[in-house]
Design an enzyme around this catalytic site. Sequence first.
Site, PDB file in Angstrom:
ATOM      1  N   ARG A 190      35.143  26.338  41.879  1.00 57.36           N
ATOM      2  CA  ARG A 190      35.668  26.982  40.659  1.00 57.36           C
ATOM      3  C   ARG A 190      36.729  27.996  41.074  1.00 57.36           C
ATOM      4  O   ARG A 190      36.425  28.948  41.802  1.00 57.36           O
ATOM      5  CB  ARG A 190      34.503  27.666  39.925  1.00 57.36           C
ATOM      6  N   LYS A 199      36.849  37.194  44.120  1.00 58.08           N
ATOM      7  CA  LYS A 199      35.656  38.040  44.008  1.00 58.08           C
ATOM      8  C   LYS A 199      35.678  39.146  45.063  1.00 58.08           C
ATOM      9  O   LYS A 199      36.442  39.096  46.020  1.00 58.08           O
ATOM     10  CB  LYS A 199      34.405  37.170  44.111  1.00 58.08           C
TER      11      LYS A 199
HETATM   12  N1  HH2 Z   1      31.833  33.213  38.186  1.00 61.03           N
HETATM   13  C1  HH2 Z   1      32.290  33.792  37.059  1.00 61.03           C
HETATM   14  C2  HH2 Z   1      32.086  33.176  35.817  1.00 61.03           C
HETATM   15  N2  HH2 Z   1      31.462  31.978  35.726  1.00 61.03           N
HETATM   16  N3  HH2 Z   1      30.402  30.148  36.766  1.00 61.03           N
HETATM   17  C3  HH2 Z   1      29.949  29.554  37.881  1.00 61.03           C
HETATM   18  N4  HH2 Z   1      29.327  28.356  37.814  1.00 61.03           N
HETATM   19  N5  HH2 Z   1      30.100  30.127  39.120  1.00 61.03           N
HETATM   20  C4  HH2 Z   1      30.712  31.327  39.285  1.00 61.03           C
HETATM   21  O1  HH2 Z   1      30.799  31.812  40.430  1.00 61.03           O
HETATM   22  C5  HH2 Z   1      31.205  32.004  38.104  1.00 61.03           C
HETATM   23  C6  HH2 Z   1      31.026  31.368  36.851  1.00 61.03           C
HETATM   24  C7  HH2 Z   1      32.997  35.102  37.150  1.00 61.03           C
HETATM   25  O2  HH2 Z   1      34.355  34.925  37.358  1.00 61.03           O
HETATM   26  P1  HH2 Z   1      35.469  34.949  36.211  1.00 61.03           P
HETATM   27  O3  HH2 Z   1      35.253  33.860  35.223  1.00 61.03           O
HETATM   28  O4  HH2 Z   1      36.787  34.934  36.838  1.00 61.03           O
HETATM   29  O5  HH2 Z   1      35.306  36.370  35.534  1.00 61.03           O
HETATM   30  P2  HH2 Z   1      34.601  36.906  34.212  1.00 61.03           P
HETATM   31  O6  HH2 Z   1      33.153  36.515  34.258  1.00 61.03           O
HETATM   32  O7  HH2 Z   1      34.807  38.386  34.298  1.00 61.03           O
HETATM   33  O8  HH2 Z   1      35.267  36.270  33.039  1.00 61.03           O
END
Ligand code: HH2
Length: 275
Positions: free
Chosen positions: A250, A216
Amino acid sequence: MTAFLSRPPRPALMGVVNVTPDSFFDGGRYFDPARAIAHGAALAEAGADIVDIGGESTRPGAAPVAAAEELRRVLPVVEGLAARVKAPLSIDTSKPEVMAAAVAAGAAMINDVRALRAPGALAAAARCGVPVVLMHMQGEPATMQHAPRYGDVVAEVTAFLKARRHAAVTAGVDPGNIYVDPGFGFGKTPAHNLALLANLKTIAAVAPVVAGLSNKSIIRHILGAVDVAALTAASAQLAAAAANGAAIIRVHDVTATRRALAVQRAIAGVHTIAA
Ligand code: HH2
């Protein structure tokens, strides 16, 4: 922690599979179902205790995805991984119809960045009867990073999560099945993120905590522009920092995070220093 996870001697690792064309870190890489399934299986092989599958990017500026498209993206991956890996699968969604279909297809956890605030989501989660992650987000992905504002970020995020936990329990979700997540990067400045990270134990008083810090912008804020290897190493170190208060971490890179946690555990296991 609920019985669906056999408790490892460290925070559980949730490995991420983004079945999206536009996720901020791995967008497009696992958009093809066969590649997404292979990646999820590799994460489980590397030691992921949970594999989290998402079909809608929530990166800052991301556009919403219709339920039919989200289902088309995630269901083959949930089905494929349910047949292939032992680790429980989690579905990263805010939509009640996606929650219900994914759980019917084999998902054993719901991970909702909107903390069951979508119409029908509380009832759907209660009906599914699986563990639920309730995450804090200020605003919506399209605009959440424009001007995040808090009086006291730790107090406000904690109060929100307490209220959403209460709403979930009132709707019929088993209190022992609830996890909370401060939502790093979701409507937060770097200073807000660091304050939350430093105070994870306050949030853990509400329910077991899930922390997502992997790749992030907080990392780039601390280190400046870095290459992918440095980003991965820093992500693993931040995850290890979150281990001091989080039940589930995560991450995109399970192996790097396991190594960082092993170093942290070795340090924590040393109680006396020889003179
Ligand atoms: N961050 C993302 C997505 N889902 N769920 C939880 N519980 N906590 C988080 O911090 C979180 C999450 C964002 O990251 P990522 O899945 O890598 O990216 P994107 O939303 O662009 O798919």
